[in-house]
Each structure stands twice: as C-alpha cells, then as structure tokens.
Design a protein around this motif. Structure first.
Motif, PDB file in Angstrom:
ATOM      1  N   LEU A  58      -0.005  78.513  74.259  1.00 39.10           N
ATOM      2  CA  LEU A  58      -1.281  78.710  73.570  1.00 39.10           C
ATOM      3  C   LEU A  58      -1.310  77.874  72.301  1.00 39.10           C
ATOM      4  CD1 LEU A  58      -3.999  80.026  73.110  1.00 39.10           C
ATOM      5  CD2 LEU A  58      -2.841  82.087  72.295  1.00 39.10           C
ATOM      6  N   GLU A  59      -2.067  76.792  72.352  1.00 38.30           N
ATOM      7  CA  GLU A  59      -2.338  75.965  71.175  1.00 38.30           C
ATOM      8  C   GLU A  59      -3.742  76.335  70.703  1.00 38.30           C
ATOM      9  OE1 GLU A  59      -2.896  74.369  68.263  1.00 38.30           O
ATOM     10  OE2 GLU A  59      -1.061  73.336  68.894  1.00 38.30           O
ATOM     11  N   VAL A  60      -3.812  77.012  69.553  1.00 36.97           N
ATOM     12  CA  VAL A  60      -5.085  77.606  69.132  1.00 36.97           C
ATOM     13  C   VAL A  60      -6.134  76.570  68.724  1.00 36.97           C
ATOM     14  CG1 VAL A  60      -3.915  79.727  68.415  1.00 36.97           C
ATOM     15  CG2 VAL A  60      -4.386  77.938  66.716  1.00 36.97           C
ATOM     16  N   THR A  61      -5.713  75.309  68.534  1.00 40.13           N
ATOM     17  CA  THR A  61      -6.682  74.262  68.182  1.00 40.13           C
ATOM     18  C   THR A  61      -7.221  73.545  69.416  1.00 40.13           C
ATOM     19  OG1 THR A  61      -4.993  72.523  67.944  1.00 40.13           O
ATOM     20  CG2 THR A  61      -5.485  73.870  66.003  1.00 40.13           C
ATOM     21  N   ASP A  62      -6.789  73.952  70.593  1.00 41.96           N
ATOM     22  CA  ASP A  62      -7.153  73.287  71.844  1.00 41.96           C
ATOM     23  C   ASP A  62      -7.895  74.282  72.736  1.00 41.96           C
ATOM     24  OD1 ASP A  62      -7.232  72.188  74.408  1.00 41.96           O
ATOM     25  OD2 ASP A  62      -5.275  71.237  74.232  1.00 41.96           O
ATOM     26  N   GLN A  63      -9.191  74.061  72.935  1.00 44.25           N
ATOM     27  CA  GLN A  63      -9.989  75.006  73.711  1.00 44.25           C
ATOM     28  C   GLN A  63      -9.488  75.138  75.140  1.00 44.25           C
ATOM     29  OE1 GLN A  63     -12.432  77.098  72.513  1.00 44.25           O
ATOM     30  NE2 GLN A  63     -12.093  78.016  74.519  1.00 44.25           N
ATOM     31  N   GLN A  64      -9.021  74.048  75.717  1.00 48.91           N
ATOM     32  CA  GLN A  64      -8.493  74.109  77.079  1.00 48.91           C
ATOM     33  C   GLN A  64      -7.251  74.998  77.145  1.00 48.91           C
ATOM     34  OE1 GLN A  64      -7.814  70.299  78.917  1.00 48.91           O
ATOM     35  NE2 GLN A  64      -6.891  71.177  80.746  1.00 48.91           N
ATOM     36  N   SER A  65      -6.393  74.886  76.139  1.00 46.83           N
ATOM     37  CA  SER A  65      -5.206  75.721  76.081  1.00 46.83           C
ATOM     38  C   SER A  65      -5.580  77.192  75.917  1.00 46.83           C
ATOM     39  CB  SER A  65      -4.305  75.282  74.928  1.00 46.83           C
ATOM     40  OG  SER A  65      -3.185  76.135  74.801  1.00 46.83           O
ATOM     41  N   THR A 101      -7.715  65.181  51.410  1.00 46.85           N
ATOM     42  CA  THR A 101      -8.598  64.438  52.306  1.00 46.85           C
ATOM     43  C   THR A 101      -9.360  65.389  53.229  1.00 46.85           C
ATOM     44  OG1 THR A 101      -6.965  64.218  54.067  1.00 46.85           O
ATOM     45  CG2 THR A 101      -6.930  62.551  52.311  1.00 46.85           C
ATOM     46  N   LEU A 102     -10.451  64.890  53.769  1.00 48.79           N
ATOM     47  CA  LEU A 102     -11.203  65.691  54.731  1.00 48.79           C
ATOM     48  C   LEU A 102     -10.351  65.978  55.963  1.00 48.79           C
ATOM     49  CD1 LEU A 102     -14.815  64.197  54.613  1.00 48.79           C
ATOM     50  CD2 LEU A 102     -13.948  66.296  53.563  1.00 48.79           C
ATOM     51  N   GLU A 103      -9.465  65.072  56.313  1.00 50.58           N
ATOM     52  CA  GLU A 103      -8.589  65.308  57.455  1.00 50.58           C
ATOM     53  C   GLU A 103      -7.658  66.496  57.200  1.00 50.58           C
ATOM     54  OE1 GLU A 103      -8.620  64.153  60.571  1.00 50.58           O
ATOM     55  OE2 GLU A 103     -10.495  63.251  59.894  1.00 50.58           O
ATOM     56  N   GLN A 104      -7.186  66.631  55.945  1.00 49.15           N
ATOM     57  CA  GLN A 104      -6.367  67.797  55.607  1.00 49.15           C
ATOM     58  C   GLN A 104      -7.159  69.085  55.814  1.00 49.15           C
ATOM     59  OE1 GLN A 104      -4.925  66.140  51.625  1.00 49.15           O
ATOM     60  NE2 GLN A 104      -3.272  67.573  52.108  1.00 49.15           N
ATOM     61  N   PHE A 105      -8.384  69.095  55.313  1.00 50.51           N
ATOM     62  CA  PHE A 105      -9.227  70.276  55.481  1.00 50.51           C
ATOM     63  C   PHE A 105      -9.457  70.576  56.953  1.00 50.51           C
ATOM     64  CE2 PHE A 105     -10.357  69.595  51.006  1.00 50.51           C
ATOM     65  CZ  PHE A 105     -10.451  70.899  50.542  1.00 50.51           C
ATOM     66  N   LYS A 106      -9.803  69.549  57.725  1.00 50.51           N
ATOM     67  CA  LYS A 106     -10.099  69.749  59.140  1.00 50.51           C
ATOM     68  C   LYS A 106      -8.890  70.269  59.898  1.00 50.51           C
ATOM     69  CE  LYS A 106     -13.692  66.158  59.391  1.00 50.51           C
ATOM     70  NZ  LYS A 106     -14.031  64.811  59.933  1.00 50.51           N
ATOM     71  N   THR A 107      -7.716  69.714  59.587  1.00 49.75           N
ATOM     72  CA  THR A 107      -6.501  70.116  60.294  1.00 49.75           C
ATOM     73  C   THR A 107      -6.155  71.569  60.019  1.00 49.75           C
ATOM     74  OG1 THR A 107      -5.625  67.864  60.269  1.00 49.75           O
ATOM     75  CG2 THR A 107      -4.040  69.648  60.566  1.00 49.75           C
ATOM     76  N   VAL A 108      -6.211  71.978  58.754  1.00 57.34           N
ATOM     77  CA  VAL A 108      -5.855  73.349  58.395  1.00 57.34           C
ATOM     78  C   VAL A 108      -6.897  74.338  58.900  1.00 57.34           C
ATOM     79  CG1 VAL A 108      -5.468  74.937  56.468  1.00 57.34           C
ATOM     80  CG2 VAL A 108      -4.461  72.649  56.425  1.00 57.34           C
ATOM     81  N   TYR A 109      -8.154  74.005  58.742  1.00 54.10           N
ATOM     82  CA  TYR A 109      -9.216  74.901  59.222  1.00 54.10           C
ATOM     83  C   TYR A 109      -9.177  75.037  60.741  1.00 54.10           C
ATOM     84  CZ  TYR A 109     -11.766  75.825  54.888  1.00 54.10           C
ATOM     85  OH  TYR A 109     -12.130  76.288  53.655  1.00 54.10           O
ATOM     86  N   ALA A 110      -8.769  73.978  61.438  1.00 52.51           N
ATOM     87  CA  ALA A 110      -8.718  74.022  62.904  1.00 52.51           C
ATOM     88  C   ALA A 110      -7.794  75.137  63.381  1.00 52.51           C
ATOM     89  CB  ALA A 110      -8.262  72.677  63.455  1.00 52.51           C
ATOM     90  N   THR A 111      -6.680  75.335  62.680  1.00 45.71           N
ATOM     91  CA  THR A 111      -5.751  76.408  63.043  1.00 45.71           C
ATOM     92  C   THR A 111      -6.134  77.729  62.407  1.00 45.71           C
ATOM     93  OG1 THR A 111      -3.890  74.884  63.340  1.00 45.71           O
ATOM     94  CG2 THR A 111      -3.350  77.186  62.911  1.00 45.71           C
ATOM     95  N   ASN A 112      -6.331  77.733  61.092  1.00 53.11           N
ATOM     96  CA  ASN A 112      -6.445  78.980  60.342  1.00 53.11           C
ATOM     97  C   ASN A 112      -7.787  79.684  60.485  1.00 53.11           C
ATOM     98  OD1 ASN A 112      -3.952  78.123  59.496  1.00 53.11           O
ATOM     99  ND2 ASN A 112      -4.446  78.020  57.329  1.00 53.11           N
ATOM    100  N   VAL A 113      -8.824  78.944  60.851  1.00 55.60           N
ATOM    101  CA  VAL A 113     -10.162  79.540  60.963  1.00 55.60           C
ATOM    102  C   VAL A 113     -10.713  79.375  62.378  1.00 55.60           C
ATOM    103  CG1 VAL A 113     -12.493  79.643  60.006  1.00 55.60           C
ATOM    104  CG2 VAL A 113     -10.576  79.008  58.530  1.00 55.60           C
ATOM    105  N   PHE A 114     -10.891  78.123  62.811  1.00 59.94           N
ATOM    106  CA  PHE A 114     -11.499  77.885  64.118  1.00 59.94           C
ATOM    107  C   PHE A 114     -10.624  78.431  65.240  1.00 59.94           C
ATOM    108  CE2 PHE A 114     -12.903  73.789  61.816  1.00 59.94           C
ATOM    109  CZ  PHE A 114     -13.841  74.483  61.071  1.00 59.94           C
ATOM    110  N   GLY A 115      -9.305  78.324  65.067  1.00 59.00           N
ATOM    111  CA  GLY A 115      -8.397  78.847  66.084  1.00 59.00           C
ATOM    112  C   GLY A 115      -8.522  80.348  66.239  1.00 59.00           C
ATOM    113  N   VAL A 116      -8.643  81.048  65.121  1.00 57.80           N
ATOM    114  CA  VAL A 116      -8.808  82.504  65.161  1.00 57.80           C
ATOM    115  C   VAL A 116     -10.110  82.876  65.868  1.00 57.80           C
ATOM    116  CG1 VAL A 116      -9.136  84.578  63.772  1.00 57.80           C
ATOM    117  CG2 VAL A 116      -7.402  82.887  63.111  1.00 57.80           C
TER     118      VAL A 116
END
Length: 243
Positions: A58-65, A101-116
């Motif tokens: 389960l990779e929480v940043t990957d919808q297919q997973s 950077t925006l990439e830092q924000f996107k990467t962290v939010y992808a796991t900590n918020v969007f993944g949840v």
C-alpha cells in the motif's frame, strides 16, 4: 475476530500499533510501500506468536496501489473495523515558509493529507459494515496552531510538515462531523515525540508508549469520544468539537 488496517506499518510506531492491535485479538493488515519490508515485519510478529497479521502492499500516494489494497483486503474480509492512517513523512530539513519549494509541499501533502483522504475513501464501505468502526489519523503536536503561535513554545518551525498536519486535522474534523450520527468514532492522535527513525531516535516517548496512545483510540467503545485532537504530551485534556 475484528479486523484493522494500519498504513506505514512495517516499522516504528505503525509496527507497534499493529502489535498492540494483534494483542487485542484483531486480525491486522500491515500496509507498507515495499512488500518485502512488510514480509520482514510480519516474520518478526509471527516469531512473537502473532499469527493474526498479514502484509499488504500500500503506497498511499498511488491511487492504483490504494485500489489494489482495497481489492486485496476486500477479497479476504467483508468488514473492516479499524483504520489507522499512520503513514507520514517529514519532508526533510530545512522547511522555510519562504524558501521551501512547491515540490516539497506537494510531496509531503501527497502522503500526509491526500494519502489519508484517499485511503479513507477507498475503505469507507468496509468500515460502514462494522458495528463499531474506528478511524484514527496520526497527527502531530507540530500541527497545532496554538502551540506554534506561542512565543514560548519549543515547537520547531517546519512550514511544510506543520501545515500538512494542520490540514490533516481539519480533514479529520470534517470527517468526524460527517459521520457524527453514525457508530463511527473518528479521532486524531499525536503519538508524542517518539524515539524512531523519524526523529533520529531522539524523543521523550518510547515506541511502545506511542503505539499505546494510538491503539487506545482504535479500541474505544461506543461511549468514547469522536472528533477529538489528542496530544498527551502537550494537552492534558483532548480538544473537543461542539457537536
């Protein structure tokens, strides 16, 4: 036997939550990005006598997973009683509000918020079939606006990580509100400053203590709280919601 899914669970606090739920007679699905790491974690638990555990990729940043994990677990059980959204990343240092950077924000939010949000939405149908469904979102006192705004607070300033946990808290409150007239109990728990890889093995809490703080709210009865923020190291009483 009740069932639970814990994300980010092959080591650290997540692994300890799996152990404590297994001790309480749950069949626990251990969610992990790398299935080999998951198998290694399961081997440790089975060596301790726990046969009621299974690793799921389960990779929480990957919808297919996420979808595949839902299909896998759904093929084994019709009901999920507990979801612990534990997977999270810090994003590294430094984290200046001006220079991150925006990439830092996107990467962290992808796991900590969007993944949840993604995992919760994927498994909500199985949770609805439980007579006593529980969702625990693992947060951090570093996401507290009150503590961060206090000049006397020793909370370090990490604009990316802190804002992601603040966003997670708001998501959790909305989720609890939407499920307020159901048997669901939805809470956010800070495990404390815990001695894990995440903190460089520094901290004021052991992994066992941190795991217990989270497992406690996965195990609460129907008289237990919902929509609460719990951080035992910083707030003696859980912060309540007005519903």
């Amino acid at each position: 036997m009740k069932t639970a899914l814990v994300t980010g669970a092959n080591k650290g606090i997540g692994f300890e939550v799996v152990r404590q739920l297994a001790q309480n007679n749950f069949f626990v699905y251990l969610g992990c990005r790398d299935l080999e790491n998951g198998f290694a974690a399961i081997a440790k638990l089975k060596a301790e006598g726990f046969g009621n555990v299974e690793a799921v990729q389960l990779e929480v940043t990957d919808q297919q997973s996420i979808s595949q994990a839902r299909a896998t677990i759904g093929s084994k059980t019709a009901v999920l009683d507990v979801l612990v959204n534990n997977a999270g990343i810090s994003g590294g240092f430094p984290q200046s509000a001006l220079d991150a950077t925006l990439e830092q924000f996107k990467t962290v939010y992808a796991t900590n918020v969007f993944g949840v949000a993604g995992v919760t939405q994927a498994f909500i149908d199985l949770l609805r079939k439980s007579p006593e469904p529980r969702i625990v979102n693992v947060t951090s006192a570093m996401g507290s606006l009150t503590l961060t705004a206090d000049p006397a607070s020793d909370i370090p300033k990490m604009a990316v990580y802190q804002s992601s946990k603040s966003a997670l808290n708001m998501y959790t409150l909305n989720l609890a509100y939407e499920l307020r007239d159901t048997p669901f109990k939805v809470n956010m728990v800070c495990p404390g400053y815990t001695q894990t890889d995440f903190t460089g093995h520094q901290g004021t809490s052991t992994v066992a203590e941190a795991g217990q703080r989270i497992a406690k709210y996965a195990l609460i009865g129907q008289d237990g709280p919902t929509g609460k923020y719990i951080s035992e190291e910083y707030f003696p009483e859980p912060a309540s919601c007005p519903w």
